[in-house]
Write an enzyme that holds these catalytic residues in place. Structure first.
Site, PDB file in Angstrom:
ATOM      1  N   ASP A 155     -26.431  11.572  35.368  1.00  0.00           N
ATOM      2  CA  ASP A 155     -26.019  13.362  35.384  1.00  0.00           C
ATOM      3  C   ASP A 155     -24.825  13.328  35.777  1.00  0.00           C
ATOM      4  OD1 ASP A 155     -26.536  16.096  35.616  1.00  0.00           O
ATOM      5  OD2 ASP A 155     -28.547  15.790  36.063  1.00  0.00           O
TER       6      ASP A 155
ATOM      7  N   LYS B 219     -19.966  21.244  36.219  1.00  0.00           N
ATOM      8  CA  LYS B 219     -19.718  22.178  36.868  1.00  0.00           C
ATOM      9  C   LYS B 219     -18.728  21.963  38.354  1.00  0.00           C
ATOM     10  CE  LYS B 219     -22.451  25.808  35.660  1.00  0.00           C
ATOM     11  NZ  LYS B 219     -24.216  26.270  35.982  1.00  0.00           N
TER      12      LYS B 219
ATOM     13  N   LYS C  25     -28.904   5.658  20.514  1.00  0.00           N
ATOM     14  CA  LYS C  25     -29.272   6.471  19.383  1.00  0.00           C
ATOM     15  C   LYS C  25     -27.892   7.715  20.074  1.00  0.00           C
ATOM     16  CE  LYS C  25     -33.511   5.822  18.517  1.00  0.00           C
ATOM     17  NZ  LYS C  25     -35.137   6.102  18.476  1.00  0.00           N
TER      18      LYS C  25
ATOM     19  N   GLU D  99     -25.410   7.928  21.394  1.00  0.00           N
ATOM     20  CA  GLU D  99     -24.301   7.526  21.656  1.00  0.00           C
ATOM     21  C   GLU D  99     -23.821   7.116  19.899  1.00  0.00           C
ATOM     22  OE1 GLU D  99     -21.723   3.976  23.300  1.00  0.00           O
ATOM     23  OE2 GLU D  99     -23.764   4.650  24.400  1.00  0.00           O
TER      24      GLU D  99
END
Length: 237
Positions: free
Chosen positions: A143, A147, A217, A219
């Site tokens: 992840d 931000k 896929k 990528e």
């Protein structure tokens, strides 16, 4: 793309233990995934215990072991295990449908050199994996917490790099990949500062995607759209 762990770090990079350090994300399993959990977990599943596992006992042989943190739906992990039968593979994922999908795919592919945890990665690494026991640790597309105010939640921080290093044997490799350039710069900064590692890049930054990491896929689609992917490989010295 996978939520590797809900581990968070403060501004000094200190791992923040939550009352529960993670949430096992149950999610809705398809019929196939539920069936795979039932049939394949006794064969390929590893139940978390706070003691170090014996890899020879788990796999029934002596072999180099690759551990992947946050394997998502497991497609590339299964492909790697199938392509390298001489290696042992362990995958860790908190998202139950992903674990089910991985088990189903592994069974269909006839893969026997793969074991999986449905648990928090930090806890497994800290307690279940012996020091100096791994040939490679893989962290693909964690992840990105893009931000700026969330950057401290990124899993790649100094204490995490140190934890991984302690689990790698000398010559073992920590392989990271991200499709966020800003995160790749953050990873590079953390890893360059981490003691006991050598960057395998000849140019001191990123490496070409090695053949053993399958193109996902997601990528491949990114490549068609002109999006970049950055691979970093650091060796324990």
């Amino acid at each position: 793309m996978s939520d590797v762990t809900t581990a968070e770090f403060n501004e000094e990079g200190k791992y923040l233990r939550k009352v529960r350090s993670f949430v096992l994300r149950e999610g809705r399993l398809t019929k196939g995934q539920a069936q795979a959990m039932e049939q394949q977990w006794p064969i390929m599943g590893l139940d978390y215990t706070p003691e170090s596992i014996d890899l020879v006992e788990v796999f029934g042989r002596e072999a180099d072991t690759v551990l992947e943190i946050g394997f998502g739906m497991g497609a590339s992990l299964v492909a790697m295990a199938k392509a390298s039968p001489e290696l042992n593979f362990i995958g860790i994922e908190v998202h139950k449908p992903g674990v089910g999908a991985c088990l189903a795919e592994a069974a269909e592919a006839g893969v026997t050199n793969l074991r999986v945890y449905h648990h928090d990665a930090i806890e497994v690494l800290e307690n279940s994996i012996a020091e100096g026991s791994l040939a490679c640790v893989q962290l693909f597309f964690p992840d990105p917490w893009h931000k700026t105010r969330h950057h401290k939640r990124r899993i790649v921080q100094a204490p995490f790099a140190e934890l991984i290093r302690s689990k790698l044997k000398v010559g073992g490799v920590f392989h990271l990949a991200t499709d966020w350039e800003n995160y790749s710069e953050h990873m590079l900064e953390v890893m360059n500062a981490a003691p006991g590692y050598k960057n395998q890049s000849a140019t001191g930054d990123v490496v070409e995607r090695p053949d053993h990491r399958p193109l996902t896929k997601f990528e491949a689609r990114g490549h068609r759209l002109g999006h970049g992917v950055w691979d970093l490989m650091f060796e324990r010295v």
